[in-house]
Structure formats: structure tokens, C-alpha cells
Enzyme design. Sequence first.
Site, PDB file in Angstrom:
ATOM      1  CE  LYS A 106      -3.454   0.197  14.245  1.00 28.43           C
ATOM      2  NZ  LYS A 106      -2.180  -0.569  14.268  1.00 28.43           N
ATOM      3  CE  LYS A 165      -0.744   5.022   4.655  1.00 29.31           C
ATOM      4  NZ  LYS A 165       0.126   4.854   5.843  1.00 29.31           N
ATOM      5  CE  LYS A 173      -2.355  -9.281   2.791  1.00 27.38           C
ATOM      6  NZ  LYS A 173      -3.190 -10.036   3.725  1.00 27.38           N
TER       7      LYS A 173
END
Length: 334
Positions: A114, A197, A200
Amino acid sequence: MRVLSGIQPTGNLHLGNYLGAIRNWVKMQDEMDADSQCFFFLADMHSITVHEGREQRIRNVRDMAAALVASGIDPDRSVLFNQARVPAHAELAWLLNGTARIGWLNRMTQFKDKAGKDREGASVGLFVYPVLQAADILLYQATHVPVGEDQKQHLELSRDIATKFNTDFGVELFTIPDPIIPKESARIMSLRDGTAKMSKSDPSDMSRINLTDEDDAIMTKVKKAKTDPEPLPETAEGLAGRPEANNLVGIYATLSNSTPDAVCAEFAGKGFGAFKPALGELLVETLRPMRQRFLELRTDDAALDAILDKGAAKAAAAAEPTLRAAYDAMGLMR
């Protein structure tokens, strides 16, 4: 047995969330005996590692609460709450920062992923995020935690922190939690890319099925989902090297409580022109009642807050003995 799991309040639930985790949560809730309990929380304190406006964060928490209830989480049988309503999470996280080691956190692959190349620009919260996760788990003496592949490392860290704290202070305070890895847990991929995957964060809304999608939108997304020109094989073994086909068959199998082999046998030799409408209808019939319940719930903020308040009161009562014992073990006078 005490089970704890959390989810980021990102607003609307999508099919990947539901089939990948929430359906298993509901099943666990329904199978609990009188001596067991499920704690499900909305990780709004974790969400502050990414900047978000005040009103949007509040809306996301309420919407996710509505989505979980619409999906089958029963606030009367399980403890459903958001982290920020239970300050013990933040308190224990700070205490555990004295036990956790920088070397342990440096090995966390999610931080590396991240933060990317700009590690110096990442928030401190993102780095110590796993310590708050450990507090989330250890606070409730959780015996079991449902985890996916991407969270195994964080659960191991929680076990390490619990073991070191117990050893350092000569107590048997924290339960060492075990993972629950459901055998039937589904890994739902993007409708546009079978190797990624469903998420959103994907800029294309066509990549996912949202809980709020109308029937027609669901059918359109399924019909436009990326596939290949080959017909469906007789067994799931024939789906090797066909990620998009494998994903759609997997979704059908999960929704129908079947297996990929059984789905392949049913549609063997048929193309996606025949399979997609069948999958679309199955999705529509499964998601319609959840969508309707979700839309009813999300218009009543007072009712949602009452659910979260009730859950937070139960969670705070369950957490207090552990938090108090941690302060005492460390010689911190309250």
C-alpha cells in the site's frame, strides 16, 4: 468459542465482499451454540489511514451497517458495532505498541504494497495498522478469527504480540487466536479481468456487481463480462488457463451451493451466450431481497445508529475486563 471479524466501511457492499466473507459470517452466526458469540465490527478507525471527508466516512459506516444487516447479520444474535464507539480499541492499541517490534511491522507485506515506493510519505497509521488489528482481536479474547490469504500475516502478528505480552508481564491475559479459513470461501474476481479481485477501487463499475445494482444492471454487467470464445468444459479441470470463465463458473457454483464440476457438467458444451443469462438470473434472484432490505435500512439513520449503539454497549462491556487487566499488568494506575 468467540469469533471476531471486521470489515472496512467503504460504503456499498459488492458481490466479492458478500461471497468472499459476509456469507460465511452469516453461516457462522447461525451455527453458534449458546456458549459462543460472534463480534462483527466496522473498522472505521482503520479507515483513517486514507483521507476521507467527515460526512462521507459517517455515510460509509451507516451504509455498511445497513448492508451487513441486509445480508443476514442479526444484531440480536451477534454483536455488530463500529470501532470508534468503543474507545478500548485505541487504548489497547497504544498499550500493545510497547510490545510490538518495528522489525515485525517491517515485514508486513500489506504495508509495503500500500505504501509503494513512497514509504516516507505514508502515514504512521498505515505502518502501525496491524497493531490496532491485534488490539481488535485480543480485546475480546477472540478464540477464532476468519481470515483470507491477505490477512494471515496480520493474525500471526496478533499471536506474536499476545505471546510476548503474556511472557513479558508474567500473565495469561491474552487468548492466542486461531484462524478460521472456510473451505468454501469464494475468491470473486473482476468481471473485466479474471486475474484481479473484484474491488470497489476499480474505476470501472462494470467490473463488479454492487448490492445496490438494479436487476437490469446486473443482467447487463453479466452479459458484458469478459469471457473467451470456447464452450464450457465437462469438468472444472478444463477451466485451467481461462480465468474469466473460471470466475463466472465459480460465482454460479457458490450462489447455487454447488461445485464448479457440477456447473460444468450442467452446461458442458454450451457457450457463454447460454450460460450468462442463467448466471444473471441467479444473481438477480439472490441479490434482490438484500438490495430491497438495504435500501429500506439506509434511509433510517436513527435506526442504524441505534443498532450500532446497542452493539457498542455490548462490545464495551466485553472489552473492559481485558483492557483493565492489561493496564494492571503493566503497572499503569487508572
